[in-house]
Design an enzyme around this catalytic site. Structure first.
Site, PDB file in Angstrom:
ATOM      1  N   GLU A   1      25.661  64.022  19.925  1.00  7.46           N
ATOM      2  CA  GLU A   1      26.214  65.341  20.249  1.00  7.46           C
ATOM      3  C   GLU A   1      27.126  65.880  19.147  1.00  7.46           C
ATOM      4  OE1 GLU A   1      24.703  66.460  22.596  1.00  7.46           O
ATOM      5  OE2 GLU A   1      24.774  65.318  24.466  1.00  7.46           O
TER       6      GLU A   1
ATOM      7  N   HIS B   1      34.071  65.761  25.280  1.00  9.72           N
ATOM      8  CA  HIS B   1      32.898  66.120  26.092  1.00  9.72           C
ATOM      9  C   HIS B   1      32.685  65.026  27.125  1.00  9.72           C
ATOM     10  CE1 HIS B   1      28.943  66.943  27.525  1.00  9.72           C
ATOM     11  NE2 HIS B   1      28.308  66.097  26.722  1.00  9.72           N
TER      12      HIS B   1
ATOM     13  N   HIS C   1      30.907  63.981  31.288  1.00  7.02           N
ATOM     14  CA  HIS C   1      29.931  64.298  32.328  1.00  7.02           C
ATOM     15  C   HIS C   1      30.626  64.219  33.690  1.00  7.02           C
ATOM     16  CE1 HIS C   1      26.329  62.859  29.625  1.00  7.02           C
ATOM     17  NE2 HIS C   1      27.094  63.767  29.034  1.00  7.02           N
TER      18      HIS C   1
ATOM     19  N   TYR D   1      47.449  77.026  36.046  1.00 11.36           N
ATOM     20  CA  TYR D   1      47.290  76.002  35.011  1.00 11.36           C
ATOM     21  C   TYR D   1      45.910  76.016  34.368  1.00 11.36           C
ATOM     22  CZ  TYR D   1      51.705  74.736  36.938  1.00 11.36           C
ATOM     23  OH  TYR D   1      52.987  74.806  37.364  1.00 11.36           O
TER      24      TYR D   1
ATOM     25  N   HIS E   1      24.961  69.369  32.906  1.00 16.79           N
ATOM     26  CA  HIS E   1      25.307  68.377  31.878  1.00 16.79           C
ATOM     27  C   HIS E   1      26.787  68.015  31.906  1.00 16.79           C
ATOM     28  CE1 HIS E   1      24.578  67.133  27.382  1.00 16.79           C
ATOM     29  NE2 HIS E   1      25.484  66.366  27.962  1.00 16.79           N
TER      30      HIS E   1
END
Length: 215
Positions: free
Chosen positions: A75, A94, A96, A121, A161
């Site tokens: 990625e 990143h 999941h 927030y 994803h």
């Protein structure tokens, strides 16, 4: 301790913290961090964020060439897109994470701003979160989609994803990621209850007080 050694330790520490709290699982998720010379540290491909070895964290050039450590995550084009379009980016996370992924599967969310404005927030730490379409994992087109935002978003959700968040440093990126997942969880818990979101005036007050990019 050198900058690169200290940064490798920091990546492993925060990765394990997120893994231990269930924010990522198995060999999912990846982290990158920009060093002072512009090169990047990146978690290796196929690695578990709960069991990283600092010495094996990938060290890559600004162009993505491997300098030391294991082969980086597939990625990496997704990560470099944030560094190229947001000059103040010092780290990218990143994951999941379950609730954030679940939010992308709902049929009636706003793709321009996926997170409902339930608390100040989420606004303060994330701004608007853009929903990007589904891409096969590792597809360089994910990076092109981020570049297409021209640096206007620090956080996106990849459909089916998971979330990607950029921050000024690793701590900021992790905190923002945690806020994204917490807000997604809150949104799912309150779905269908008629929960009261912040009003446009209240959102405006938060945006002005904390100088949030809300365009």
């Amino acid at each position: 301790m050198s900058e690169i050694a200290s940064a490798r330790e920091q990546v492993c520490l925060v990765a394990k913290s997120m893994f231990d709290r269930g924010l990522t699982h198995g060999s999912t998720g990846n982290i990158s961090l920009r060093l002072s010379d512009g090169t990047l540290l990146v978690t290796p491909t196929g690695s578990s964020m709960g069991f990283l070895d600092p010495a094996r964290i990938s060290h890559v050039s600004e162009k993505g060439d491997l300098l030391s450590g294991d082969k980086p995550t597939k990625e990496i084009p997704l990560h470099t897109a944030f560094y190229e379009t947001r000059s103040n980016t010092g780290a990218v996370v990143h994951l999941h994470s379950c609730h954030s992924v679940a939010l992308t599967l709902l049929p009636d969310i706003d793709p321009e701003n996926v997170l409902p404005t339930l608390t100040p927030y989420g606004i303060m730490q994330l701004g608007k979160v853009k929903l990007l379409p589904f891409f096969v994992p590792g597809d360089p087109a994910m990076g092109e989609a981020v570049r297409g935002l021209a640096g206007k978003r620090s956080a996106v959700l990849l459909a089916n994803h998971g979330p990607v968040v950029a921050g000024k440093d690793l701590t900021a990126a992790v905190y923002a990621m945690e806020e994204l997942e917490a807000t997604a969880r809150l949104a799912l818990l309150l779905r269908g209850t008629g929960a009261i979101s912040l009003t446009p005036d209240q959102i405006g007050q938060v945006v002005e007080r904390f100088d949030v990019d809300w365009n």
